[in-house]
Design a protein around this motif. Sequence first.
Motif, PDB file in Angstrom:
ATOM      1  N   TRP A 178       4.573  -4.014   7.695  1.00 27.99           N
ATOM      2  CA  TRP A 178       3.781  -3.744   6.403  1.00 27.99           C
ATOM      3  C   TRP A 178       4.030  -5.049   5.713  1.00 27.99           C
ATOM      4  O   TRP A 178       5.088  -5.457   5.273  1.00 27.99           O
ATOM      5  CB  TRP A 178       4.346  -2.568   5.877  1.00 27.99           C
ATOM      6  CG  TRP A 178       3.867  -2.392   4.102  1.00 27.99           C
ATOM      7  CD1 TRP A 178       4.643  -2.584   3.297  1.00 27.99           C
ATOM      8  CD2 TRP A 178       2.509  -1.907   3.921  1.00 27.99           C
ATOM      9  NE1 TRP A 178       4.029  -2.204   1.999  1.00 27.99           N
ATOM     10  CE2 TRP A 178       2.564  -2.127   2.413  1.00 27.99           C
ATOM     11  CE3 TRP A 178       1.337  -1.669   4.211  1.00 27.99           C
ATOM     12  CZ2 TRP A 178       1.533  -1.662   1.720  1.00 27.99           C
ATOM     13  CZ3 TRP A 178       0.335  -1.129   3.678  1.00 27.99           C
ATOM     14  CH2 TRP A 178       0.376  -1.314   2.139  1.00 27.99           C
ATOM     15  N   ARG A 179       2.803  -5.641   5.155  1.00 34.24           N
ATOM     16  CA  ARG A 179       2.879  -6.676   4.120  1.00 34.24           C
ATOM     17  C   ARG A 179       2.202  -5.936   2.790  1.00 34.24           C
ATOM     18  O   ARG A 179       0.843  -5.925   2.893  1.00 34.24           O
ATOM     19  CB  ARG A 179       2.149  -8.036   4.623  1.00 34.24           C
ATOM     20  CG  ARG A 179       2.613  -8.129   6.077  1.00 34.24           C
ATOM     21  CD  ARG A 179       4.179  -8.784   6.069  1.00 34.24           C
ATOM     22  NE  ARG A 179       4.416  -9.125   7.212  1.00 34.24           N
ATOM     23  CZ  ARG A 179       5.734  -9.562   7.636  1.00 34.24           C
ATOM     24  NH1 ARG A 179       6.539  -9.556   6.468  1.00 34.24           N
ATOM     25  NH2 ARG A 179       5.989  -9.859   8.759  1.00 34.24           N
ATOM     26  N   SER A 180       2.606  -5.866   1.856  1.00 35.15           N
ATOM     27  CA  SER A 180       2.187  -5.257   0.460  1.00 35.15           C
ATOM     28  C   SER A 180       1.125  -5.948  -0.097  1.00 35.15           C
ATOM     29  O   SER A 180       1.449  -7.410  -0.217  1.00 35.15           O
ATOM     30  CB  SER A 180       3.341  -4.808  -0.146  1.00 35.15           C
ATOM     31  OG  SER A 180       2.683  -4.230  -1.508  1.00 35.15           O
ATOM     32  N   PRO A 181       0.060  -5.654  -0.829  1.00 35.19           N
ATOM     33  CA  PRO A 181      -0.554  -6.477  -1.729  1.00 35.19           C
ATOM     34  C   PRO A 181       0.287  -6.802  -2.917  1.00 35.19           C
ATOM     35  O   PRO A 181       0.003  -7.671  -3.752  1.00 35.19           O
ATOM     36  CB  PRO A 181      -1.865  -5.802  -2.005  1.00 35.19           C
ATOM     37  CG  PRO A 181      -1.411  -4.293  -1.637  1.00 35.19           C
ATOM     38  CD  PRO A 181      -0.561  -4.291  -0.551  1.00 35.19           C
ATOM     39  N   LEU A 182       1.366  -5.874  -3.143  1.00 37.89           N
ATOM     40  CA  LEU A 182       2.257  -6.215  -4.188  1.00 37.89           C
ATOM     41  C   LEU A 182       3.292  -7.061  -3.737  1.00 37.89           C
ATOM     42  O   LEU A 182       4.467  -6.615  -3.885  1.00 37.89           O
ATOM     43  CB  LEU A 182       2.682  -4.672  -4.742  1.00 37.89           C
ATOM     44  CG  LEU A 182       1.572  -3.936  -5.060  1.00 37.89           C
ATOM     45  CD1 LEU A 182       2.275  -2.339  -5.743  1.00 37.89           C
ATOM     46  CD2 LEU A 182       0.464  -4.402  -6.215  1.00 37.89           C
ATOM     47  N   ALA A 183       3.167  -8.177  -3.397  1.00 36.60           N
ATOM     48  CA  ALA A 183       4.076  -8.982  -2.657  1.00 36.60           C
ATOM     49  C   ALA A 183       5.372  -9.335  -3.524  1.00 36.60           C
ATOM     50  O   ALA A 183       6.579  -9.173  -2.907  1.00 36.60           O
ATOM     51  CB  ALA A 183       3.423 -10.512  -2.150  1.00 36.60           C
ATOM     52  N   SER A 184       5.032  -9.516  -4.754  1.00 35.06           N
ATOM     53  CA  SER A 184       6.185  -9.840  -5.767  1.00 35.06           C
ATOM     54  C   SER A 184       7.142  -8.636  -5.921  1.00 35.06           C
ATOM     55  O   SER A 184       8.398  -9.025  -6.106  1.00 35.06           O
ATOM     56  CB  SER A 184       5.477 -10.292  -6.956  1.00 35.06           C
ATOM     57  OG  SER A 184       4.824  -9.505  -7.679  1.00 35.06           O
ATOM     58  N   SER A 185       6.795  -7.429  -5.700  1.00 32.43           N
ATOM     59  CA  SER A 185       7.473  -6.281  -6.124  1.00 32.43           C
ATOM     60  C   SER A 185       8.051  -5.640  -4.688  1.00 32.43           C
ATOM     61  O   SER A 185       8.739  -4.708  -4.892  1.00 32.43           O
ATOM     62  CB  SER A 185       6.820  -5.347  -6.989  1.00 32.43           C
ATOM     63  OG  SER A 185       5.577  -4.997  -6.213  1.00 32.43           O
ATOM     64  N   SER A 186       7.591  -6.064  -3.408  1.00 26.54           N
ATOM     65  CA  SER A 186       7.801  -5.316  -2.359  1.00 26.54           C
ATOM     66  C   SER A 186       9.247  -5.913  -1.782  1.00 26.54           C
ATOM     67  O   SER A 186       9.340  -7.276  -1.877  1.00 26.54           O
ATOM     68  CB  SER A 186       6.741  -5.682  -1.144  1.00 26.54           C
ATOM     69  OG  SER A 186       6.956  -4.844  -0.048  1.00 26.54           O
ATOM     70  N   PRO A 187      10.041  -5.201  -1.317  1.00 28.80           N
ATOM     71  CA  PRO A 187      11.335  -5.619  -0.684  1.00 28.80           C
ATOM     72  C   PRO A 187      11.067  -6.567   0.436  1.00 28.80           C
ATOM     73  O   PRO A 187      10.264  -6.601   1.126  1.00 28.80           O
ATOM     74  CB  PRO A 187      12.109  -4.545  -0.021  1.00 28.80           C
ATOM     75  CG  PRO A 187      11.282  -3.334  -0.787  1.00 28.80           C
ATOM     76  CD  PRO A 187      10.085  -3.712  -1.227  1.00 28.80           C
ATOM     77  N   SER A 188      12.120  -7.482   0.424  1.00 31.87           N
ATOM     78  CA  SER A 188      12.136  -8.533   1.392  1.00 31.87           C
ATOM     79  C   SER A 188      12.376  -8.161   2.936  1.00 31.87           C
ATOM     80  O   SER A 188      13.084  -7.239   2.998  1.00 31.87           O
ATOM     81  CB  SER A 188      12.948  -9.571   1.168  1.00 31.87           C
ATOM     82  OG  SER A 188      13.287 -10.490   2.182  1.00 31.87           O
ATOM     83  N   VAL A 189      11.636  -8.564   3.709  1.00 31.11           N
ATOM     84  CA  VAL A 189      11.861  -8.269   5.187  1.00 31.11           C
ATOM     85  C   VAL A 189      13.207  -8.321   5.638  1.00 31.11           C
ATOM     86  O   VAL A 189      13.936  -7.717   6.369  1.00 31.11           O
ATOM     87  CB  VAL A 189      10.675  -8.785   6.070  1.00 31.11           C
ATOM     88  CG1 VAL A 189      11.236  -8.435   7.682  1.00 31.11           C
ATOM     89  CG2 VAL A 189       9.477  -8.226   5.695  1.00 31.11           C
ATOM     90  N   SER A 190      13.762  -9.723   5.519  1.00 34.28           N
ATOM     91  CA  SER A 190      15.033 -10.192   5.593  1.00 34.28           C
ATOM     92  C   SER A 190      16.206  -9.919   4.814  1.00 34.28           C
ATOM     93  O   SER A 190      16.963 -10.812   4.555  1.00 34.28           O
ATOM     94  CB  SER A 190      14.956 -11.347   6.524  1.00 34.28           C
ATOM     95  OG  SER A 190      14.556 -12.178   5.331  1.00 34.28           O
ATOM     96  N   SER A 191      16.039  -8.811   3.860  1.00 36.82           N
ATOM     97  CA  SER A 191      16.899  -8.996   2.630  1.00 36.82           C
ATOM     98  C   SER A 191      18.435  -8.535   3.091  1.00 36.82           C
ATOM     99  O   SER A 191      18.665  -7.939   3.906  1.00 36.82           O
ATOM    100  CB  SER A 191      16.364  -7.656   1.826  1.00 36.82           C
ATOM    101  OG  SER A 191      17.406  -7.296   0.956  1.00 36.82           O
ATOM    102  N   SER A 192      19.163  -9.426   2.574  1.00 33.68           N
ATOM    103  CA  SER A 192      20.430  -9.517   2.744  1.00 33.68           C
ATOM    104  C   SER A 192      21.116  -8.240   2.100  1.00 33.68           C
ATOM    105  O   SER A 192      22.283  -8.065   2.185  1.00 33.68           O
ATOM    106  CB  SER A 192      21.388 -10.883   2.504  1.00 33.68           C
ATOM    107  OG  SER A 192      21.267 -11.190   1.071  1.00 33.68           O
ATOM    108  N   THR A 193      20.566  -7.840   1.065  1.00 29.70           N
ATOM    109  CA  THR A 193      20.963  -6.666   0.311  1.00 29.70           C
ATOM    110  C   THR A 193      20.779  -5.269   1.030  1.00 29.70           C
ATOM    111  O   THR A 193      21.418  -4.173   0.548  1.00 29.70           O
ATOM    112  CB  THR A 193      20.587  -6.595  -1.258  1.00 29.70           C
ATOM    113  OG1 THR A 193      19.233  -6.406  -0.966  1.00 29.70           O
ATOM    114  CG2 THR A 193      20.611  -7.655  -1.679  1.00 29.70           C
ATOM    115  N   GLY A 194      20.082  -5.420   2.019  1.00 27.10           N
ATOM    116  CA  GLY A 194      19.941  -4.290   2.703  1.00 27.10           C
ATOM    117  C   GLY A 194      18.734  -3.277   2.710  1.00 27.10           C
ATOM    118  O   GLY A 194      18.592  -2.469   2.899  1.00 27.10           O
TER     119      GLY A 194
END
Length: 361
Positions: A342-358
Amino acid sequence: MPPPPFLEMFLRRTLSVLASLSLALGGCTNAAAPQPNKLEKITVAYMPIPDNAALFIARERGFFAQEGLEIEPKEIRGLAEAVPKLLSGAWQFSLANYVTFFQVEEKQPGKLRLVADAYQAKKNTFSLMVKKDSPLKSLKDLKWSGSGPKKRIGVATPQSVATLTTEITLATEKDLNKDDIEFVFIKLPDMPQAVERGSKHGGVDVGWEVEPYITDSASQYSARQLADAASGPTDQFPIAGWAVSTTWVSADPGQVRQRADVVARFQRALSRGQQIAATDRSAVTAILPTYAHIEPAKASVIALGSFPTTLEGRRLQRVADAMLQFGYLTSGKPINAENVIWRSPLASSSPSVSSSTGATP
């Protein structure tokens, strides 16, 4: 004696003013009263298996409510059952085993997108089980002689994670493949009994099993493991994730951003539950009896897979590549796993795919 006319008129006017004032004050009080926050209801399809633990942990601990969401769970037997509802937009999210998911993607590309990882194989997550006194001692004993009946392997559904991991496991033995065996379709709860009966009595020679049925087979029938179908080439094999219906997201152009925000909130709440599932076995043990029909005592001893806290295309690519290799993609064309996330149109507020925070995108 009736009051004088001027006094009667004065009293009527006074009462009228007081009544009007009372209504006005009552109206002001009602207008100022705080209204309870209304949660947005979303339908989420799940299966009564450990894969879903994070969903129910997050629900029980109020993580979805904190995001303004109310989960309406719908129990299913597999993703195929949920697909019509998802494609119509009637349901919003579903647990998705990756084999079926990629088959849907091949036939109807873009209709579903993955928003979070859910479950990954670990040692003994999948077991090929045989009865205690079975003559089968190793995988090579499954080799067909070229005449007579083939060995029967019980699996829950065709063209599934069960058949795929079995075929991958068979291929670890030289010159052994699915042509040497016969797949028989049996419901998972019935698999321990089918293994115990054996093929000569209407059962199977081998049963592909998951928990809690692996534990049931061993404890009730003293069944033993012929092979671990979650090791070697299937070690850490991705099993299932969470899919969103893109039909639902895009059905009304005026609500795309609002629904994309719902996806982001679902991801955030689910991510918190996944973090707990990944780090606290006791939390998983406690939640399983509430939705998975597993007794508390059994929940504490069954073998569990792992709960990945990030969604990564490179991991999922193992499934897509194995499906291509073993003929599960009818087009014969590869699928790029990165493209199904999923690639959100709200890219700036969507969680990162490879987030190190889990965060589980």
